[in-house]
Design an enzyme around this catalytic site. Structure first.
Site, short mmCIF file in Angstrom:
data_model
loop_
_atom_site.label_atom_id
_atom_site.label_comp_id
_atom_site.label_asym_id
_atom_site.label_seq_id
_atom_site.Cartn_x
_atom_site.Cartn_y
_atom_site.Cartn_z
N LYS A 151 43.64 38.05 33.73
CA LYS A 151 42.38 39.46 33.51
C LYS A 151 42.27 39.09 32.25
O LYS A 151 43.23 38.75 31.42
CB LYS A 151 43.04 40.45 33.66
CG LYS A 151 42.99 41.87 33.92
CD LYS A 151 43.56 42.73 33.99
CE LYS A 151 42.80 44.16 33.89
NZ LYS A 151 43.69 45.61 34.55
N SER A 159 41.65 48.55 37.29
CA SER A 159 40.69 47.82 36.78
C SER A 159 40.52 45.68 36.50
O SER A 159 39.98 45.18 36.52
CB SER A 159 41.26 48.19 35.29
OG SER A 159 42.51 47.12 35.10
N SER A 209 46.11 49.21 39.11
CA SER A 209 44.80 48.32 39.17
C SER A 209 44.96 46.98 39.39
O SER A 209 44.30 46.15 39.82
CB SER A 209 44.64 48.10 37.41
OG SER A 209 43.89 49.60 37.15
#
Length: 627
Positions: A99, A173, A197
């Site tokens: 990420k 997210s 997330s």
């Protein structure tokens, strides 16, 4: 080619090698097997990455051939035993994604903010651990900007689409990290989880999302969202892979002030009689398909002979709203204060609206919020202590990308209904695939348990995933038997019990009261004699090694949390003690042994094969028991 010979330059010749199609849905064990059999070599990672679509907005940056080559060369430098390279590097040559709020040396960590342009000078702690294990970073993934959202649409790089239906959100997210795993581009990826997330995108994309206990993994090298509750999380196609990676990443890191050492007090598995809790009221926001999917999941859980109890969910709900609708949002403001002051134009407008809310709260508000959090967390922890885990829908509903534009904050909050409270209450969680809705979209459940119950969660998760036998992510791959091995925990000590500590026997409570769990029933090697000791209350046996005339004796194996092992041993009376016992399959485990002096007037009952047979015969002398 020798796998360690990695000096050859990665060459991209412009020809689509179709490596993506070949490797789609490969798990870690598939990659390991392919390398070890010579089916592929590590240089082919360049061909794999060249097949990635540069227009695929699940990626923010894709590794260049030079970046792949450098990682391969670094492995060569670190190799000290070419013949055992796969032991030195358990993730040798296995690609993974990160990420884009987690640092990878040489990559820009944008956090989905385009004004950030400076490459990271060093790897985040977890990235370094994975590289040390031989894994190779192949790209950085898209996210809701500054990890603020559960939707996957709040990014200047575009909304990441659901891997099953492009009209729907992927969840956020950690949208990109979930998407590339679900589509089989990589076997695992790193996400983050503050409000859910690392779980919501797993639920929306039919993959596994492991949210560890806070502090289990180091956050060093992570751009924080809410520093006190952030967790780096793992996405994988299988629970086996998520556990494998998690065990490599668990390491105390003094550089991270929120890093913690595992206290080694939690059980290795759930209890043999599964006892789950669910909320007494469930809100699916009118989504009938998700409601039906959760009902079906509960029926599947009942087929495990699980007891399911409704509990008052009020404290969970009160705590969940604190993360975005109270002073806790100011922690996001603190993390991004410099950006807000100097570059407000760089923000996604919804993200900016959220993080600016922190300015309206005072220090007094913050302390009152901390006290409320602690009160609610204590209430939640005491409630969950009565159960193996809480079972919730990973998300109660799902929306299309267009629907999210209408109510971006309200609909986002719906996704966090059963996730937002988890880190505030210091709980561990595992998001699992649970089948599909009528419209073909994936549906997931999440198991939530107290801190450090990670091992118990993944043990059940492996059984659950094997039972459902779904396709992996959005690929056509299925779970293989070789991927079902149940790993032994490093935080527990396996003990063979032979007498009064057996299940149902008088001293079994000394195990269960210390969260020990029964692993299996087996036999010793045929090198032991079993004796009924004289004058012991309750009756106890003595086990002694007898190479010349030994028998195989029935034993139960129990895993005891390491921190509780000393208490257990302290209660062992003379002439018994704790030593090492050999099992019939060659394993050695801790086990009860007896001092020779205790056997002088004891009865040899080895011919009965085990203590239960002796007790049955003792209680009923007329009963004839054969070995």
């Amino acid at each position: 080619m020798n796998p360690a010979n990695v000096t050859q330059t990665c060459i991209q010749d412009g020809i689509q090698t179709m490596y993506l199609e070949k490797m789609s849905g490969w798990t870690i064990s598939d990659w390991q097997r392919a390398y070890q059999t010579g089916e592929i070599n590590i240089e082919k990672l360049c061909d794999l990455v060249s097949d990635f679509d540069p227009q695929d907005n699940a990626w923010i940056s894709i590794a260049t051939a030079e970046q792949i080559k450098q990682q391969i060369e670094d492995l060569q430098v670190d190799t000290h035993d070419i013949e055992n390279i796969y032991k030195q590097f358990p993730l040798y040559g296995i690609p993974f994604a990160v990420k884009d709020n987690i640092d990878v040396k040489g990559f820009v960590s944008t956090a989905a903010c385009k004004i950030i342009s400076h490459p990271a000078q060093q790897d985040a702690a977890l990235v370094q651990l994975l590289k040390n294990a031989g894994a190779v970073v192949v790209g950085k993934t898209n996210l809701d900007q500054f990890a603020t959202g559960l939707v996957g649409t709040r990014s200047p790089y575009g909304a990441v689409k659901n891997s099953f239906n492009s009209n729907y959100v992927s969840g956020g997210s950690s949208s990109g990290s979930a998407s590339v795993v679900a589509r089989g581009l990589v076997p695992f990826s790193l996400g983050t989880d503050t409000a859910g997330s690392g779980r919501v995108p797993a639920g929306f994309n039919n993959i596994v999302g492991l949210k560890p206990t806070k502090g289990r993994f180091s956050n060093h090298g992570l751009l924080p969202a809410c520093k006190t509750v952030d967790c780096i999380s793992i996405f994988a196609l299988t629970v086996v892979d998520a556990e494998y990676v998690a065990n490599l990443l668990e390491k105390y890191d003094a550089r991270d002030s929120y890093s913690r050492k595992n206290p080694k007090t939690a059980p290795a598995r759930f209890t043999s009689k599964l006892n789950f809790a669910i909320p007494d009221t469930l809100n699916f926001f009118g989504d009938r398909q998700s409601e039906q999917a959760f009902s079906q999941a509960l029926k599947l859980l009942e087929s495990f002979q699980a007891s399911i109890t409704e509990i008052d969910f009020t404290a969970f709900e009160k705590l969940a709203v604190q993360l975005y609708q109270g002073p806790w949002v100011a922690e996001r403001t603190v993390a991004l204060e410099g950006f807000i002051e100097h570059n407000p134009e760089a923000f996604d407008q919804t993200v900016l609206e959220i993080v600016k809310q922190g300015y309206q709260y005072t220090a007094i508000d913050a302390y009152n919020a901390e006290y409320l959090k602690q009160d609610l967390a204590r209430e939640i922890q005491e409630k969950l202590a009565q159960f193996d885990a809480l079972i919730v829908p990973t998300s109660p509903t799902i929306y299309t990308i267009d629907e999210m534009k209408i109510e971006p904050i309200k609909f986002n909050s719906h996704f966090g209904t059963y996730t937002n409270f988890t880190n505030l209450a210091d709980l561990s969680a595992l998001a699992l695939p649970a089948g599909f809705r009528e419209d073909g979209l994936p549906f997931g459940i999440t198991l939530i348990a107290p801190a450090w119950h990670d091992a118990a969660l993944v043990h059940f998760g492996k059984l659950w995933q094997r039972y459902l036998d779904l396709k992996l992510g959005a690929t056509q791959a299925k779970l293989k038997s070789a991927q079902l091995d149940l790993a032994r925990s490093d935080h527990h000590i396996r003990v063979a019990v032979v007498g009064a500590h057996l299940t149902g026997m008088p001293l079994n409570f000394q195990l269960t009261s210390r969260d020990a769990v029964h692993i299996e029933t087996t036999k010793t090697a045929s090198k032991y004699s079993l004796y009924a000791l004289n004058g012991t209350v309750p009756p106890k046996p003595g086990l002694a090694r007898n190479e010349a005339e030994g028998n195989a004796i029935i034993v139960e194996l129990w895993d005891i949390p390491t921190a509780r092992f000393g208490e257990f041993v302290a209660e062992i009376p003379t002439p018994l003690g704790m030593g090492n016992v050999e099992l019939e399959d060659g394993r050695w485990v801790k086990g009860f042994i007896c001092e020779p002096y205790g056997l002088e007037d004891a009865e040899n009952i080895s011919h009965l094969g085990g203590w239960r047979a002796y007790i049955q015969q003792r209680n009923n002398p007329a009963l004839v028991v054969s070995n």
